[in-house]
Write a protein that holds these residues in place. Structure first.
Motif, short mmCIF file in Angstrom:
data_model
loop_
_atom_site.label_atom_id
_atom_site.label_comp_id
_atom_site.label_asym_id
_atom_site.label_seq_id
_atom_site.Cartn_x
_atom_site.Cartn_y
_atom_site.Cartn_z
N LEU A 254 0.83 -1.21 0.00
CA LEU A 254 0.00 0.00 0.00
C LEU A 254 0.87 1.26 0.00
CD1 LEU A 254 -2.75 -1.09 2.57
CD2 LEU A 254 -3.00 -0.89 0.09
N ALA A 255 1.94 1.25 0.79
CA ALA A 255 2.85 2.39 0.80
C ALA A 255 3.51 2.56 -0.57
CB ALA A 255 3.91 2.21 1.89
N PHE A 256 3.82 1.45 -1.23
CA PHE A 256 4.42 1.51 -2.57
C PHE A 256 3.45 2.16 -3.56
CE2 PHE A 256 4.88 -0.33 -6.81
CZ PHE A 256 6.22 -0.06 -7.07
N ILE A 257 2.18 1.79 -3.52
CA ILE A 257 1.18 2.35 -4.44
C ILE A 257 1.12 3.86 -4.30
CG2 ILE A 257 -1.30 2.47 -4.93
CD1 ILE A 257 -1.42 -0.52 -4.15
N VAL A 258 1.14 4.31 -3.05
CA VAL A 258 1.05 5.76 -2.80
C VAL A 258 2.29 6.48 -3.31
CG1 VAL A 258 1.00 7.51 -0.98
CG2 VAL A 258 -0.53 5.53 -0.84
N THR A 259 3.47 5.99 -2.95
CA THR A 259 4.69 6.72 -3.30
C THR A 259 5.02 6.65 -4.79
OG1 THR A 259 5.93 4.76 -2.58
CG2 THR A 259 5.76 6.56 -1.02
N ILE A 260 4.58 5.60 -5.47
CA ILE A 260 4.85 5.54 -6.91
C ILE A 260 4.11 6.65 -7.64
CG2 ILE A 260 3.01 4.02 -7.76
CD1 ILE A 260 6.78 3.74 -8.54
N PRO A 284 -0.06 25.25 -8.46
CA PRO A 284 -1.16 24.28 -8.36
C PRO A 284 -0.87 23.13 -7.39
CG PRO A 284 -0.75 24.85 -10.65
CD PRO A 284 0.37 25.44 -9.86
N MET A 285 0.37 22.66 -7.36
CA MET A 285 0.70 21.58 -6.43
C MET A 285 0.63 22.05 -4.98
SD MET A 285 3.75 19.46 -8.30
CE MET A 285 4.83 20.87 -8.45
N ALA A 286 1.06 23.29 -4.72
CA ALA A 286 0.99 23.83 -3.37
C ALA A 286 -0.46 24.01 -2.92
CB ALA A 286 1.73 25.16 -3.30
N LEU A 287 -1.34 24.35 -3.85
CA LEU A 287 -2.75 24.53 -3.52
C LEU A 287 -3.41 23.21 -3.10
CD1 LEU A 287 -3.82 26.96 -6.39
CD2 LEU A 287 -3.88 27.47 -3.93
N VAL A 288 -2.93 22.10 -3.62
CA VAL A 288 -3.51 20.79 -3.31
C VAL A 288 -3.12 20.32 -1.91
CG1 VAL A 288 -3.38 18.32 -3.91
CG2 VAL A 288 -3.69 20.04 -5.70
N ALA A 309 -2.23 9.43 -2.15
CA ALA A 309 -1.62 9.51 -3.49
C ALA A 309 -1.57 10.96 -3.97
CB ALA A 309 -2.40 8.65 -4.47
N ALA A 310 -2.64 11.72 -3.73
CA ALA A 310 -2.65 13.14 -4.11
C ALA A 310 -1.58 13.92 -3.35
CB ALA A 310 -4.03 13.74 -3.85
N LEU A 311 -1.42 13.59 -2.06
CA LEU A 311 -0.39 14.24 -1.26
C LEU A 311 1.01 13.89 -1.77
CD1 LEU A 311 -1.36 14.18 2.52
CD2 LEU A 311 -0.55 16.13 1.18
N ALA A 312 1.22 12.62 -2.09
CA ALA A 312 2.51 12.20 -2.61
C ALA A 312 2.83 12.93 -3.91
CB ALA A 312 2.53 10.68 -2.83
N ALA A 313 1.83 13.07 -4.78
CA ALA A 313 2.04 13.77 -6.04
C ALA A 313 2.45 15.22 -5.79
CB ALA A 313 0.78 13.70 -6.89
N SER A 314 1.78 15.87 -4.84
CA SER A 314 2.09 17.26 -4.53
C SER A 314 3.45 17.42 -3.88
CB SER A 314 1.00 17.82 -3.61
OG SER A 314 1.36 19.09 -3.11
N ILE A 315 3.73 16.61 -2.86
CA ILE A 315 4.97 16.74 -2.10
C ILE A 315 6.19 16.38 -2.95
CG2 ILE A 315 6.27 15.78 -0.15
CD1 ILE A 315 3.54 15.46 1.29
N PHE A 316 6.10 15.26 -3.68
CA PHE A 316 7.25 14.83 -4.46
C PHE A 316 7.43 15.67 -5.72
CE2 PHE A 316 6.59 10.24 -2.74
CZ PHE A 316 6.94 10.68 -1.47
N GLY A 317 6.33 16.10 -6.31
CA GLY A 317 6.42 16.94 -7.49
C GLY A 317 7.12 18.26 -7.20
N GLN A 318 6.91 18.78 -6.00
CA GLN A 318 7.54 20.03 -5.62
C GLN A 318 9.06 19.90 -5.52
OE1 GLN A 318 5.80 21.71 -2.08
NE2 GLN A 318 3.73 21.58 -2.91
N VAL A 319 9.55 18.71 -5.22
CA VAL A 319 11.00 18.51 -5.12
C VAL A 319 11.67 18.82 -6.46
CG1 VAL A 319 12.82 16.80 -4.73
CG2 VAL A 319 10.77 16.80 -3.28
N THR A 320 11.05 18.37 -7.56
CA THR A 320 11.60 18.65 -8.88
C THR A 320 11.65 20.15 -9.16
OG1 THR A 320 10.73 16.55 -9.67
CG2 THR A 320 11.33 18.15 -11.35
N VAL A 321 10.58 20.85 -8.79
CA VAL A 321 10.54 22.30 -8.97
C VAL A 321 11.65 22.96 -8.16
CG1 VAL A 321 9.14 24.38 -8.68
CG2 VAL A 321 8.07 22.27 -9.44
#
Length: 408
Positions: A254-260, A284-288, A309-321
């Protein structure tokens, strides 16, 4: 067909990113097996065992600060070799630890060697990436998040089948093997391996100052949020979905599904960054993040998965930025130093994550309060996103000098 030397070097940098995040998250899942397999030696409480990683995260943060000086003195290649051999060796020693004290010491050593990767490896990566910095950083982020995503899965499998010690020994030995292969690679000049680089533009100082202030502010907050979220994720899956530490493979899956989801987002964000200004991707990621964190603090059952999963997308996506911010606004000679400062600030926040989650869980018996606290910190990230410059010159650096000076 043989790979270009720079491509091979970047492959090792990406592997180092995976190893960094994997190593730091072994304890978060292994603790669920430790309390069952060796209660007499390590105790039966989640919080105190998780807190053994505090020194690891402190040295992971503090150790990044001198990396700019060490890279200038010993060379980036030598430091990356020390990363592979030192991180892998200390990981294996953690698996052999006879007591909580020696476990904490081995983990602290692993954190110290892991501190090498981000300031040194990231600077090597962006210089070798050429004009497609966003794509390279995004792909590198995917490798980092593969480490995050596979850590609970592989750790849970090894703990359940071979015992908790092998959860440290197996990845530790693999990291050492990769280090030996890296030592066999010929040294190259990463900055020029792809051809002559374009000169860095003369960006107005006021814009650079504004970007640096935002970058360091984000680092302090996002370090805590990122690390706390990845640390609490296995326990969250157990509390809200699996229901028992006996279901370690389920918790890991379950943790893998979220972090992927976070890893896939980083790749997408990396490609977007090469076509859009950083703020238009970041905001947009910060707003989520804040509403998703608040909702997750109250959610139960299967609703936890899409919210996490939405949180993982927001938190990890910000790292790239955040990592691309430095590449776009800071000249190459200063990047390792700023990466060192930025990651030092960020990892100080990250160091607070382990004791914070442990103490709040011990006080309340659940993770609700920890998620509410993280929602407050996520609000600071949103303010930073609003304040960051939105300059189209990011996409056409040659026109920076013709751009009007911003108001102070």
């Amino acid at each position: 067909m043989s790979l270009h030397p720079a491509t091979r070097q970047i492959a090792f940098i990406n592997a180092a990113h995976s190893a960094t995040h994997f190593s730091l998250l072994i304890l978060a899942t292994a603790v669920l097996g430790l309390v069952q397999q060796e209660p007499a030696r390590f105790g039966t409480e989640y919080g105190p065992i998780l807190a053994l990683g505090t020194g690891m995260f402190v040295l992971y943060g503090v150790g990044s600060l001198p990396m700019g000086w060490l890279a200038a003195r010993f060379g980036r290649r030598a430091l990356m070799l020390a990363f592979f051999l030192g991180t892998g060796g200390c990981m294996a020693l953690a698996g052999l630890a006879p007591s909580p004290l020696w476990m904490a010491v081995a983990l602290a050593g692993m954190g110290a060697f892991s501190a090498i990767y981000h300031p040194v490896g990231t600077a090597m990566l962006v210089e070798a990436a050429g004009e497609k910095v966003g794509r390279a950083v995004g792909l590198n982020g995917v490798f980092g998040n593969l480490g995050v995503a596979t850590a609970p899965v592989l750790t849970a499998f090894l703990v359940a089948t071979l015992g908790w010690r092998w959860a440290f020994l197996v990845p530790g030995l693999l990291c050492v093997v990769v280090g030996v292969l890296y030592a066999r690679e010929p040294a190259i000049d990463m900055a020029t391996a792809r051809g002559a680089a374009k000169p860095f533009p003369a960006i107005p100082p006021a814009v650079v100052r504004r970007a640096v202030v935002v970058l360091l502010s984000i680092a302090a907050v996002s370090g805590l949020v990122f690390n706390a979220f990845t640390l609490l994720l296995p326990k969250l899956m157990e509390e809200r979905l699996a229901g028992s530490p006996d279901l370690l493979p389920v918790i890991g899956a379950l943790a893998f599904i979220v972090t992927i989801c976070g890893g896939l987002t980083q790749f997408t964000v990396g490609r977007m960054i090469d076509r859009m200004t950083l703020k238009r991707v970041f905001l947009p990621m910060a707003l989520v993040q804040v509403p998703a964190m608040l909702a997750l603090s109250f959610a139960e059952g299967w609703m936890v998965l899409p919210l996490a999963a939405a949180l993982a997308a927001s938190i990890f996506g910000q790292v790239t930025v955040n990592e691309t911010m430095t590449a776009r606004y800071i000249a190459p000679p200063l990047r390792v130093r700023l990466y060192s400062i930025r990651f030092f600030v960020g990892f100080l926040g990250a160091a607070a994550a382990s004791p914070l989650i442990g103490l709040l869980h011990e006080a309340t018996g659940r993770l609700d309060m920890a998620l509410l606290v993280l929602a407050g910190f996520s609000g600071v990230t949103l303010l930073c996103a609003l304040f960051f410059p939105d300059r189209r010159e990011e996409l056409r650096p040659e026109v920076w000098q013709a751009a009007p000076a911003p108001a102070e």
